[in-house]
Structure formats: C-alpha cells, structure tokens
Motif scaffolding. Sequence first.
Motif, PDB file in Angstrom:
ATOM      1  N   GLY A 184     -33.960  35.048  13.037  1.00 41.75           N
ATOM      2  CA  GLY A 184     -34.780  35.932  12.190  1.00 41.75           C
ATOM      3  C   GLY A 184     -35.838  36.668  12.995  1.00 41.75           C
ATOM      4  N   VAL A 185     -36.441  35.971  13.952  1.00 40.30           N
ATOM      5  CA  VAL A 185     -37.459  36.616  14.801  1.00 40.30           C
ATOM      6  C   VAL A 185     -36.795  37.722  15.627  1.00 40.30           C
ATOM      7  CG1 VAL A 185     -39.092  36.288  16.700  1.00 40.30           C
ATOM      8  CG2 VAL A 185     -38.925  34.560  14.906  1.00 40.30           C
ATOM      9  N   ALA A 186     -35.609  37.424  16.164  1.00 37.59           N
ATOM     10  CA  ALA A 186     -34.889  38.423  16.969  1.00 37.59           C
ATOM     11  C   ALA A 186     -34.569  39.654  16.122  1.00 37.59           C
ATOM     12  CB  ALA A 186     -33.604  37.809  17.522  1.00 37.59           C
ATOM     13  N   ALA A 238     -27.944  37.615  17.327  1.00 37.17           N
ATOM     14  CA  ALA A 238     -29.251  38.243  17.059  1.00 37.17           C
ATOM     15  C   ALA A 238     -30.080  38.379  18.334  1.00 37.17           C
ATOM     16  CB  ALA A 238     -30.011  37.439  16.009  1.00 37.17           C
ATOM     17  N   VAL A 239     -30.076  37.329  19.155  1.00 35.78           N
ATOM     18  CA  VAL A 239     -30.930  37.381  20.355  1.00 35.78           C
ATOM     19  C   VAL A 239     -30.365  38.379  21.370  1.00 35.78           C
ATOM     20  CG1 VAL A 239     -31.870  36.044  22.271  1.00 35.78           C
ATOM     21  CG2 VAL A 239     -31.826  35.063  19.976  1.00 35.78           C
ATOM     22  N   ASP A 240     -29.051  38.338  21.597  1.00 35.61           N
ATOM     23  CA  ASP A 240     -28.454  39.329  22.513  1.00 35.61           C
ATOM     24  C   ASP A 240     -28.682  40.747  21.975  1.00 35.61           C
ATOM     25  OD1 ASP A 240     -27.628  37.421  24.249  1.00 35.61           O
ATOM     26  OD2 ASP A 240     -25.507  37.447  23.670  1.00 35.61           O
ATOM     27  N   MET A 241     -28.534  40.891  20.664  1.00 40.31           N
ATOM     28  CA  MET A 241     -28.724  42.201  20.025  1.00 40.31           C
ATOM     29  C   MET A 241     -30.173  42.674  20.196  1.00 40.31           C
ATOM     30  SD  MET A 241     -30.292  43.570  17.163  1.00 40.31           S
ATOM     31  CE  MET A 241     -30.698  42.143  16.193  1.00 40.31           C
ATOM     32  N   ARG A 270     -40.494  41.447  25.518  1.00 35.09           N
ATOM     33  CA  ARG A 270     -40.942  40.174  26.106  1.00 35.09           C
ATOM     34  C   ARG A 270     -40.705  39.023  25.130  1.00 35.09           C
ATOM     35  NH1 ARG A 270     -45.838  39.875  26.259  1.00 35.09           N
ATOM     36  NH2 ARG A 270     -46.713  41.934  25.922  1.00 35.09           N
ATOM     37  N   ASP A 271     -40.962  39.290  23.855  1.00 33.97           N
ATOM     38  CA  ASP A 271     -40.772  38.233  22.852  1.00 33.97           C
ATOM     39  C   ASP A 271     -39.294  37.891  22.688  1.00 33.97           C
ATOM     40  OD1 ASP A 271     -43.476  38.162  22.528  1.00 33.97           O
ATOM     41  OD2 ASP A 271     -43.518  39.212  20.614  1.00 33.97           O
ATOM     42  N   ILE A 314     -43.383  43.309  12.835  1.00 34.08           N
ATOM     43  CA  ILE A 314     -44.704  43.738  13.300  1.00 34.08           C
ATOM     44  C   ILE A 314     -45.117  42.931  14.535  1.00 34.08           C
ATOM     45  CG2 ILE A 314     -47.165  43.848  12.679  1.00 34.08           C
ATOM     46  CD1 ILE A 314     -45.403  45.947  11.253  1.00 34.08           C
ATOM     47  N   TYR A 315     -44.910  41.588  14.481  1.00 34.06           N
ATOM     48  CA  TYR A 315     -45.363  40.755  15.598  1.00 34.06           C
ATOM     49  C   TYR A 315     -44.486  39.502  15.711  1.00 34.06           C
ATOM     50  CZ  TYR A 315     -48.751  38.790  18.878  1.00 34.06           C
ATOM     51  OH  TYR A 315     -49.358  38.282  19.997  1.00 34.06           O
ATOM     52  N   PRO A 316     -43.459  39.557  16.543  1.00 34.02           N
ATOM     53  CA  PRO A 316     -42.522  38.422  16.645  1.00 34.02           C
ATOM     54  C   PRO A 316     -43.212  37.111  16.993  1.00 34.02           C
ATOM     55  CG  PRO A 316     -41.686  40.334  17.836  1.00 34.02           C
ATOM     56  CD  PRO A 316     -43.077  40.677  17.415  1.00 34.02           C
TER      57      PRO A 316
END
Lengths: 264, 377
Positions: B243-245, B321-324, B352-353, B79-81
């Motif tokens: 997890g955030v990604a 995860a971040v690249d994905m 952006r996040d 919902i909100y990273p």
Amino acid sequence: MDIVVCIKQVPDPEHFSKIVLDAKTKLVRREGIPVVVNQVDKHALEAALQIREKFSGRVTVISMGPPQAREAIEEAFAMGADGGVLLSDRAFAGADSLTTAYTLAQAIKKFSPFDLILLGNETADSGTRQVAPQLAEFLDVPHVTNVRTIGFNSGDTLIVERSMENGHMKIEVRLPAVLAVNRTINEPRIPSVIDIMQVATKEIKVCGLADLGLSSEDVGLVGSPTQMANLFESRRERRREILDGAAVTAARQAVERLRELNAL
Amino acid sequence: MDFSFSREQEMLKKAVRGFAESNVAPRVPELEQKGAFPFDLVKGMGQMGLLGLTNSRPYGGTGMGYMARTIAIEEVSRIYPSLGFFFQAGNLFMFAVEGFGSEDQKRKYLPDLCKGTKISSFGVTEQMGGSDPSAMMTTSKLDGESYVVNGRKSFITNVEVADTLGFVAKTGDSFSVFFVEKGTKGYEVTRREPRPGLRCMPVNELVFSNCKIPKGNLVGEEGRGMAIAITTISVIGRTGAAGVALGAAQGAFEGAAKFCNGRVMYGKPISNLQAIQFMLADMSTDIEASRWLCYRPAWLLDQGKNPREIGPDIARSKLFAVDMALRTCLKAQEVMGAYGQSPEYRVEIFLRDAIELLTAGGTQEIMRLTVGRALAS
C-alpha cells in the motif's frame, strides 16, 4: 438550538478548466467533472456543529439539486449533521438565485423549525452571493453576509463580525436569523471513521414539488425572473510591441502608445 | 464483478485525502529534515480511527476492514510514504494481539494503540535471521513465573519510540511471540540505523540481556510463534508495504504529471510531447495494475478468507507494487529532469522511500519464493 445549514453540490473547482460552455444551448457542460460540497458551505456546517456542541440542539442540512446531491448530505452527516433534507425534482432545475431561495424557504418553513440558518457566503460555480439575503427576506428574518465570527449574547441575540474590505463590522443580530459565513470563520473538521460508518444510520428526507405544495410556475427555470441572455468565454489576448532606442525615448513612446490604446 | 468502492469507502478515501493534504503535506519538509517521529500526526490518525481499521470495536478499533486500511495507506503515502509506513510497522503487534492474544491482552493494549496514544513495534529480524527467521538466536526460557530473554534484534522500525515491543524468540526447539514494555530491566534499544528513506520512522537495534518478562507476556500458545509471526507479517507487513508503494507511486506520478503540464518547451507544455505522454501512460498503467493487485488480497481478507490461503496473492501484490513504485519514481525523475532530484518537488522523497520497501515485510525474492512454492505445490 435548531440550526439549518444550506449546502450545495458544485463542480470541483480543481477541474474547472475542463468545464465547457456550449455556445448553442447556452448551457455549461459539466459531464465527467467530479462534484464536491461547495467549500465555504463546509465552513457554515462547521460553525453550526460548533454551536451545537456548545449549546446543544440539532443541525439539519438542506440541499437542492439532482438525486446525486444526496452525496453532499451524506458528507454533512459524516461531519456530524443530525438530519438532512434533499429537495430534488425536475421542476426545480434551472433555478436562479431567487427561486432557489424561495424553494429553500418553503422547505425550511415546512420541515425545519429554526433559530439560525447558516450558509456559505457564495457558491464556487455561480457565486452570486444572493441566496442568503433572499432567503432571509422570504422568511422575514434579519441576515448578515460575509460573517467571520459568531458570538452569543445573553438572550436571543448574536454578536457577529462581518468582514469588510478594510476591516470588519460588529453587528448585533436578533434570532432567528440567516448568516452567510466566509472561509475565515473556522477550519472544517475531517470526519472520523466512526462518523463515516454512522452515515448509513441517518436518513435523508427527499422532497419534490408536491411534497412542498408548490406550483411549478414558481420554481426552477420557469419561475426564475432572470434568464441567461448569453454565455461566452472571455478571452484575454496579449499583444507585444518592442520599443527600441534609449530608455527615455522608449518610455515616451510607451506612454504615447498607451494613450493611443486608451489605456492611460 | 463489482470494482466500485462502497459509499463508506469513498467517504473514507476523501477524508484521509483531506487529512493528508491539509495536516501532513505542510509537515513533510520539516519531518524529512529532522527525521523525527511525528507523534502528533500518529495521534491524529488514531483520533480519526485510521489505526484500528482492522481491529474490532470492543478493542477500540472500527472494524471497517482491510480494503479500508489499504485505502488509508495509499492516501497517506500519496503525500508522505514515511508516515504511511506507520500502518505497516504500527499495525503488526496490534494484529498479533487481536488475532492470537488473550482477552486481557486485547483489552489492555489495543484501545490505546488504536487511538495512537501508545505506540507498538514488532521485532523478528536479527543479524543472521531476516529472510530465514528460523536462524534467529534470541532465546526465551521459562524460569518460574517469568521468561528470561537474551539476544538482539536488528532493523526494528519504531522500537525507539514504542511503548510495547512484540517479538519472536526461540523457546527450546520452537518459537514463540512475546511482548516487552518500554523500561523493562535488561531490554535496551541501541543504535539507530541511518536510512536513506522512510525517515520519520526510526529503525534501531535492540538488546535483551537476561531480561525478565512476566509469563503473561506470551502471545498465543508457546511454540506457535513462527506461524503467528509469518501470518502477521503477511497480512499486515506485506499488505502495508504494498500500500505504501502504491501511494508513493501515485504521489510521484501526480507530481510528474503536474510538472509536465506546467513546464513549457518549444512553446508548449512538455505533456504535449509524445515521448513524455508515453512515459506518463506507462506510469499510470503500471500504477493501475498494481492498485488492483493490492485491492484483491484486501478484499479477500474482508470476505473472511484464511490469510494462509492468500499468502501468494499478498506476496504478488507486494512484489509488483514495490518494483512498480521504483519504476514509476525513476520515470517521474526522468520526465522532470534536474527538478526531479530536488526535494522541493518531492519525487526524490518518494524514490528514497520506495527503495526502503524492497526489504519491508520480506525481500522481493522471498515474495517470489512464496508465489513460486504455491505454484509448484
């Protein structure tokens, strides 16, 4: 105060578009559709928990359904319910609202002394709104439906507000009673991690036909006086006609066409 | 192999989803606009027991574990990273104290941090010491019953709102972990860094000028600071960023899928077009692959594995995860056309996040180094 809350597991309304009606068997095919606790039942449970927090007592949830309906009771435990009864037996399957209310009433008589019974006003899947009044009749206690507030008088009476189309009714109800609440009554709580972790410590009492001492003739599809005559998808088709000419002429033509179609 | 959640984890997922959808979602536009720290939502997460999922019961945590924490991060970030990132930045000091601090420190600080009534931050990075922490210049010298700290830290998340800051400083030839309370003389939070994403988690610089902190503010043994910091960043920082990604990608994907099912072109929803289906299929495959890469280290930590042994597993999960998330958010923007860039549809927020996560818990190249070194050895 002993409060019983009746809850039901229903197909997740967010996935209703995936439900298929089987024209041959006249059954609703729900395979692959996730199930959830009927939303307004959570409001009923929240109301019960708030009453318990104010006056102390015990909240017992009761649900009739397949074995997987224990998940609904576990969710109620996570919200704070103290006890849970699952009525699960093949004989209970296919019950209409009357035999559902009858079975719930027999179980409540047997296992759950009560001052108050709370239900959601309707279920998301069948939405008959009949179970609460029928349950009250079987238990021979008063009932109010569409309840939006519950207040306590001195003694054994409640003051409840019942939502109406253009306002509300204020009703004094003597306990014990059955109340069917609507969604405006409260905002159901979100369980905490500790509450979720305590679910495993609470026990669900599972009861079948024999435990309730009932006859298979009186429950489920066999005992139901209402039977499904037909099941079909209603289709609304749109038609389009373009009327040319000046606005006044087009308006006259539109009125004539609507009259021809018996729409006016 | 059992890939299923426990019943507790399923219920947790549902509860956090309920919290995120009903309490967080309506606040996103306002939080994005103001860039203000959401004290009330953090407190709400604390009341639910989400902030102390990996802390033990005697210190106010719930001890449900790292899988549970990953589930919570994913659901909030879906919902909100920006708020999901609090599990990264806010949990660092809590992990360091529980893992390496004294009994007094644990009892004094952890309960309020678990409840969300107090906030902590953790500072390692300096202008010249980010990926190479050994280049850090902040010093801490013992002087009687106090340490005297001098130096600066950069890009420290939430220090602006933190009641307590954990930090690493040079003590002679080695490094140690300390903490300082808000308002301590000689400790000043300075410039706020303008950031493209994670807007409700402020990032600031801070300065120590002859800042005296009590000897009791040392976390763990003197000289063990680098090991403590690296373990903390790996177990909390990198798993948190991953997890955030994951949540950001899931949120962007769901937004795009919903859009494609509703947007009609040539008389049909564009999700009927094969070109769009291929993109949605790639996005969901990418997310699913990442999800299991994130769950595995969390599961290993719950099995009691030594965090050092699974450093490469954690690095892999963060790297992928971040690249994905970046790939997924860009694809989501692509299928949504101009709508993808509108804040109303939120996919641009997820993008952006996700960009901010490139450096969180270490750059992607440091992740590759961590994996590569393990392979070489």
